[in-house]
Design a protein around this motif. Structure first.
Motif, PDB file in Angstrom:
ATOM      1  N   SER A 446      35.796  45.768  32.444  1.00  0.00           N
ATOM      2  CA  SER A 446      37.201  46.185  32.449  1.00  0.00           C
ATOM      3  C   SER A 446      37.263  47.637  31.995  1.00  0.00           C
ATOM      4  O   SER A 446      36.574  48.038  31.050  1.00  0.00           O
ATOM      5  CB  SER A 446      38.047  45.297  31.536  1.00  0.00           C
ATOM      6  N   ASP A 448      40.036  50.584  30.957  1.00  0.00           N
ATOM      7  CA  ASP A 448      41.412  50.936  30.592  1.00  0.00           C
ATOM      8  C   ASP A 448      41.440  52.409  30.235  1.00  0.00           C
ATOM      9  O   ASP A 448      40.747  52.852  29.299  1.00  0.00           O
ATOM     10  CB  ASP A 448      41.895  50.093  29.410  1.00  0.00           C
ATOM     11  N   SER A 570      37.810  45.174  36.667  1.00  0.00           N
ATOM     12  CA  SER A 570      39.253  45.235  36.435  1.00  0.00           C
ATOM     13  C   SER A 570      39.563  46.627  35.905  1.00  0.00           C
ATOM     14  O   SER A 570      39.123  46.995  34.812  1.00  0.00           O
ATOM     15  CB  SER A 570      39.678  44.166  35.419  1.00  0.00           C
ATOM     16  N   TYR A 571      40.303  47.401  36.692  1.00  0.00           N
ATOM     17  CA  TYR A 571      40.540  48.809  36.384  1.00  0.00           C
ATOM     18  C   TYR A 571      42.039  49.042  36.207  1.00  0.00           C
ATOM     19  O   TYR A 571      42.852  48.634  37.045  1.00  0.00           O
ATOM     20  CB  TYR A 571      40.007  49.670  37.529  1.00  0.00           C
ATOM     21  N   HIS A 572      42.391  49.683  35.095  1.00  0.00           N
ATOM     22  CA  HIS A 572      43.786  50.042  34.827  1.00  0.00           C
ATOM     23  C   HIS A 572      43.832  51.459  34.267  1.00  0.00           C
ATOM     24  O   HIS A 572      43.039  51.814  33.392  1.00  0.00           O
ATOM     25  CB  HIS A 572      44.422  49.073  33.821  1.00  0.00           C
ATOM     26  N   THR A 574      46.745  54.656  33.117  1.00  0.00           N
ATOM     27  CA  THR A 574      48.101  55.198  32.938  1.00  0.00           C
ATOM     28  C   THR A 574      47.967  56.685  32.663  1.00  0.00           C
ATOM     29  O   THR A 574      47.337  57.091  31.684  1.00  0.00           O
ATOM     30  CB  THR A 574      48.827  54.519  31.760  1.00  0.00           C
ATOM     31  N   GLU A 587      49.550  50.728  47.863  1.00  0.00           N
ATOM     32  CA  GLU A 587      48.849  49.459  47.643  1.00  0.00           C
ATOM     33  C   GLU A 587      47.993  49.117  48.854  1.00  0.00           C
ATOM     34  O   GLU A 587      48.253  49.571  49.974  1.00  0.00           O
ATOM     35  CB  GLU A 587      49.824  48.330  47.350  1.00  0.00           C
ATOM     36  N   TRP A 599      44.532  46.802  45.329  1.00  0.00           N
ATOM     37  CA  TRP A 599      44.831  48.114  44.757  1.00  0.00           C
ATOM     38  C   TRP A 599      46.333  48.332  44.689  1.00  0.00           C
ATOM     39  O   TRP A 599      47.067  47.993  45.609  1.00  0.00           O
ATOM     40  CB  TRP A 599      44.193  49.216  45.626  1.00  0.00           C
ATOM     41  N   LYS A 600      46.763  48.922  43.577  1.00  0.00           N
ATOM     42  CA  LYS A 600      48.165  49.304  43.433  1.00  0.00           C
ATOM     43  C   LYS A 600      48.250  50.648  42.728  1.00  0.00           C
ATOM     44  O   LYS A 600      47.520  50.912  41.775  1.00  0.00           O
ATOM     45  CB  LYS A 600      48.951  48.262  42.640  1.00  0.00           C
ATOM     46  N   ARG A 613      50.722  54.649  37.222  1.00  0.00           N
ATOM     47  CA  ARG A 613      49.945  53.476  36.825  1.00  0.00           C
ATOM     48  C   ARG A 613      49.099  53.017  38.009  1.00  0.00           C
ATOM     49  O   ARG A 613      49.628  52.752  39.087  1.00  0.00           O
ATOM     50  CB  ARG A 613      50.869  52.348  36.353  1.00  0.00           C
ATOM     51  N   SER A 615      45.945  50.318  39.313  1.00  0.00           N
ATOM     52  CA  SER A 615      45.213  49.086  39.007  1.00  0.00           C
ATOM     53  C   SER A 615      44.344  48.703  40.200  1.00  0.00           C
ATOM     54  O   SER A 615      44.736  48.892  41.353  1.00  0.00           O
ATOM     55  CB  SER A 615      46.171  47.947  38.657  1.00  0.00           C
ATOM     56  N   ALA A 617      41.597  45.425  41.160  1.00  0.00           N
ATOM     57  CA  ALA A 617      40.797  44.228  40.922  1.00  0.00           C
ATOM     58  C   ALA A 617      39.775  44.141  42.051  1.00  0.00           C
ATOM     59  O   ALA A 617      40.145  44.035  43.224  1.00  0.00           O
ATOM     60  CB  ALA A 617      41.681  42.985  40.900  1.00  0.00           C
TER      61      ALA A 617
END
Length: 659
Positions: A446, A448, A570-572, A574, A587, A599-600, A613, A615, A617
């Motif tokens: 992950s 963040d 899992s990539y997030h 901000t 997306e 993707w978003k 933001r 994200s 998966a």
């Protein structure tokens, strides 16, 4: 002009011709027979003959002779002037003879001098080994040279008289021969020796095989081994190979290759000798399952994995466990033996278990042969401990343990063991089992990230949490600490320029396997948000790279198409920007034979800019397209590559929003 061409013709006519009679007789015959044949198209060299003779002389010894004749056709073929023999070193292998000839197109003959033969140790920086490489290079090799080599080795392997040889090369082979025999002397009777020759993976590469003598074989016009094809299974599982076994009832190390039960009994005996004493680990009096966990933690902290082969036997026989405890290091055999000995002190019985990882996988219906490259252990259980690495077999319940992997929790195995067949070596024979899916610790990461953009500069704090070995962060931290972690992230992980800066703020304990491993870093990239035409592009920290090209345009595919990549991401992120921007790719979802992803990219207006933001998966899917699906596999790879390439390029691209 006519006079000039006439002069060149007369000069060429006066040059001495290549006298094949100056080559050894076996090479001269082949050179004469092929002199009028056209060479394969676009070949840089042509192997006219490659002949191997393997003879068993008794007492476990093999004599192996090699005859090789190559015609050099182009500049890249000049490397054929070098001949290499890989040996066991020590008493295990002796190069008795190595001769070479270079018959040049100008008629000169260059012979190999003894000073041109070099033998060196064949070990990497991470190991000590007596394996050797004997090489020789002929001088003055040019286009048109006929290169001949002849060698003779005496091989006394600690694991008995067995041999294997591949067939395909990166240059065409006109004639390939293997002759196998028993060489009896005045005082040796080899009538009871059984000769076994096993052929594997000949189709679709080789369709026609000619018998050669009583036990040999020959193949003509072998296909060329593909050089520029990636994305294929390990060559162990797809390329043609021949294995030879001499089953000598008078020699234990030869006799054992008749059945897997014999191999298992021989292996079990070696480990019984090495594990005669234990009690080295300080477990503070703990017993039973609690003691096993304590042993696992003690070994992870106290022992290091290192390959040390100071004799040929050490490649197969473990060291005494008291020595492993004293020196605090060992290879997979040694650490497995140590675990067996210490588990015995806790009231458990464990057995050596032979495996193959990374370099292909053991297939069903394999004949007995030294095909293993790794040793783990199987702990016998009277009742279940409730651990995922347990497996039920006709000979009882066992817990599979890899003592070389201190970064995996006790009761699990790393992803390299996924789906593999392993052989438990019991005193009464072999028990094959398949590693259960539940035993595999899945590789997960992950990411963040929080940061801000100022002009083109990007500053961010990144927190990484890893389970398993997605990026091998535990191993990196354990070996080199913060410095090694910084170098790893600067390089292949993030591909940062030298002007970027990474500060490692926090590292978790790599040996605390009861929780994900955590890393926190601060990154400054002076051009992390750079202009690209009418768009801005954000640095791709942690986003998977597109797969490489695996095929040259306009060429036919020869290898099966395969990907063994595993792991979940899992990539997030901000990020704040001082300008109004919008994503080019808000997306996207993808589902291919090789991966799935979602993707978003969402934006939130701010008084003085934009909050972004991101994200992702992402999950890899191992897959193989066999020989019958070459076109389908190649097309699927191309589509997958294009999809991931577009994700990185469009997903991290942004345009300005008009006020």
């Amino acid at each position: 002009m006519r006079l000039r061409w006439l002069g060149l013709f007369l000069l060429t006519a006066l040059l001495p011709a290549q006298d094949f009679g100056r080559l050894p007789e076996w090479a001269a015959q082949v050179a004469r027979a092929t002199a009028g044949e056209a060479a394969p198209e676009n070949a840089v060299a042509w192997v006219l003959l490659d002949r191997t003779e393997i003879a068993y002389t008794g007492s476990g010894e093999i004599r192996q002779r090699r005859f090789r004749l190559v015609k050099v056709l182009g500049e890249r073929g000049l490397r054929q002037g070098t001949f290499v023999i890989h040996g066991l070193g020590g008493k295990g292998n002796k190069v008795k003879k190595l001769k070479g000839w270079n018959l040049r197109p100008d008629g000169d003959l260059v012979k190999l001098d003894s000073d041109d033969v070099v033998t060196m140790n064949d070990a990497s920086e991470a190991e000590f080994s007596t394996d050797t490489v004997t090489g020789a290079t002929l001088d003055r090799v040019v286009k048109g040279s006929y290169i001949a080599f002849e060698s003779l080795e005496a091989i006394q392997s600690p694991i008995g008289p067995v041999a294997a040889t591949g067939l395909l090369e990166t240059i065409p082979v006109r004639r390939w021969e293997l002759d196998v025999a028993k060489k009896e002397g005045w005082f040796t009777n080899l009538q009871l020796v059984d000769v076994r020759i096993d052929r594997r993976h000949f189709l679709p590469w080789i369709a026609k095989v000619e018998p050669l003598g009583a036990t040999g074989l020959a193949v003509s016009n072998l296909p060329v081994l593909p050089e520029d094809e990636g994305g294929h299974p390990h060559r162990y599982n797809v390329l043609p190979v021949i294995r030879v076994r001499f089953l000598d009832p008078a020699h234990p190390a030869a006799r054992m290759w008749a059945t897997w039960d014999e191999v298992a009994r021989w292996t079990a005996g070696n480990y019984a000798t090495a594990t005669a004493s234990g009690g080295v680990a300080d477990l503070h009096g703990r017993k039973g399952p609690e003691g096993l966990n304590a042993l696992w933690s003690w070994m992870a902290a106290a022992l290091n994995y290192k390959q040390v082969y100071l004799s040929a036997e050490r490649g197969w026989v473990p060291e005494q466990t008291v020595e492993v405890g004293r020196k605090r290091y060992g290879d997979c055999k040694d650490l497995s033996a140590f675990f067996i000995a210490e588990a015995k002190m806790l009231g458990f019985t464990a057995h050596p278990t032979l495996a193959r990882i990374n370099e292909g996988e053991i297939e069903a219906q394999e004949e007995p042969f030294p095909i293993f490259n790794h040793v783990i252990t199987a702990l016998r259980l009277d009742k279940s401990l409730g651990l995922p690495g347990e497996v039920e077999s006709p000979k009882g319940r066992f817990l599979l343990v890899d003592a070389t992997d201190p970064f995996t929790p006790f009761g699990f195995l790393g992803s390299g063991h996924c789906g593999r067949r392993v052989m438990i070596c019991l005193p009464d024979g072999a028990q094959w089992v398949t590693v259960p899916d539940a035993a595999i610790l899945r590789d997960r990461l992950s990411v963040d990230l929080e940061g801000e953009v100022n002009g083109s500069a990007l500053r961010a704090t990144m927190k990484l949490k890893e389970t398993g070995a997605y990026w091998n962060l535990r191993a990196i931290a354990h070996k080199g600490g913060a410095k090694a972690m910084r170098e790893a992230l600067m390089g292949g992980r993030f591909d940062l320029p030298a002007t970027a800066q990474i500060e490692v703020v926090r590292l978790g304990d790599p040996l605390s396997t009861d929780r994900p491993f955590e890393v926190e870093v601060k990154i400054t990239h002076p051009d992390g948000f750079h202009r690209n035409g009418a768009e801005w592009t954000l640095a791709a920290w942690g986003i998977p790279y597109p797969p490489a090209l695996i095929q040259k345009a306009g060429t036919l595919r020869r290898y099966p198409v395969a990907s063994m990549a595993t792991g979940e991401l899992s990539y997030h992120a901000t990020l704040t920007f001082p300008a109004k921007i919008k994503p080019v790719l808000p997306e996207r979802k993808g589902d291919t034979p090789f991966r799935t992803f979602e993707w978003k990219a969402e934006t939130e207006p701010m008084a003085d800019g934009t909050r972004l933001r991101l994200s992702l998966a992402h999950c890899y899917k191992p897959v193989t397209f066999g020989f019958e699906q070459l076109d389908k596999g190649l097309q699927a790879w191309k589509q997958d590559r294009g999809l991931v390439k577009a994700l990185r390029e469009d997903g991290l691209a942004f345009t300005a929003v008009a006020n």
